[in-house]
Design an enzyme around this catalytic site. Structure first.
Site, PDB file in Angstrom:
ATOM      1  N   ASP A 175       0.824  -1.214   0.000  1.00  0.00           N
ATOM      2  CA  ASP A 175       0.000   0.000   0.000  1.00  0.00           C
ATOM      3  C   ASP A 175       0.852   1.255   0.000  1.00  0.00           C
ATOM      4  OD1 ASP A 175      -2.350  -1.365  -0.053  1.00  0.00           O
ATOM      5  OD2 ASP A 175      -3.046  -0.730   1.923  1.00  0.00           O
ATOM      6  N   ASP A 218      -8.635  -2.715   3.461  1.00  0.00           N
ATOM      7  CA  ASP A 218      -8.421  -1.925   4.673  1.00  0.00           C
ATOM      8  C   ASP A 218      -9.378  -2.335   5.782  1.00  0.00           C
ATOM      9  OD1 ASP A 218      -6.481  -0.461   3.295  1.00  0.00           O
ATOM     10  OD2 ASP A 218      -8.001   0.915   2.515  1.00  0.00           O
TER      11      ASP A 218
END
Length: 154
Positions: A4, A58
């Site tokens: 990420d 997430d």
């Protein structure tokens, strides 16, 4: 986690100032978004021109850790106030709040896992180390034959 951070912060240096992750998540100008994207209204945006995005990863990855903590509490017969689950959930909330603060301050996409993973794991590791349960918690053989109610399975 590192994935990420790389695709949000470093790819703009390779792709003419555009983050690959933000471009993919928002559909790259096609108007379509990936189905794993939750859009949240931005703070102080009365016209709703800008959304905050939260990807399924997430939510799912830290959620797996939090669900593991709940199962550990059940298997070890910990009351909710003395278990790990409530602290993992609290850490997730703190990590999510920190992510929104970073979004507000930096005005650019943030990898939520950068704050969610430490938010969940920090209280978990601190408690496990203080209680001397860290090795047992991550040892799958410690759970052989136990179901969440603590009885032996057949």
């Amino acid at each position: 986690f590192c994935f990420d951070i790389f695709f949000v912060f470093l790819t703009p240096y390779f792709f003419h100032g555009k983050s690959v992750m933000v471009t993919v998540a928002t559909g790259g100008g096609t108007g379509e978004t990936i189905p794993m994207l939750i859009r949240l209204p931005a703070f102080n945006d009365e016209l709703r021109l800008h959304d905050r995005m939260l990807g399924l990863g997430d939510i799912a990855l830290p959620g797996l850790c939090v669900s593991f903590l709940k199962r550990y509490d059940l298997v070890t017969h910990k009351h909710w106030r003395h278990g790990y689950f409530i602290w993992g959930l609290f850490g997730y909330g703190v990590g999510l709040a920190a992510c929104f603060v970073l979004l507000y301050l930096m005005q650019t996409g943030q990898p939520a896992l950068m704050t969610l993973v430490p938010g969940v794991l920090t209280p978990t590791f601190i408690l496990a180390i203080r209680r001397k349960e860290l090795a047992r918690m991550w040892d799958p053989e410690a759970y052989d034959g136990l179901n969440p109610m603590g009885s032996q399975s057949q």
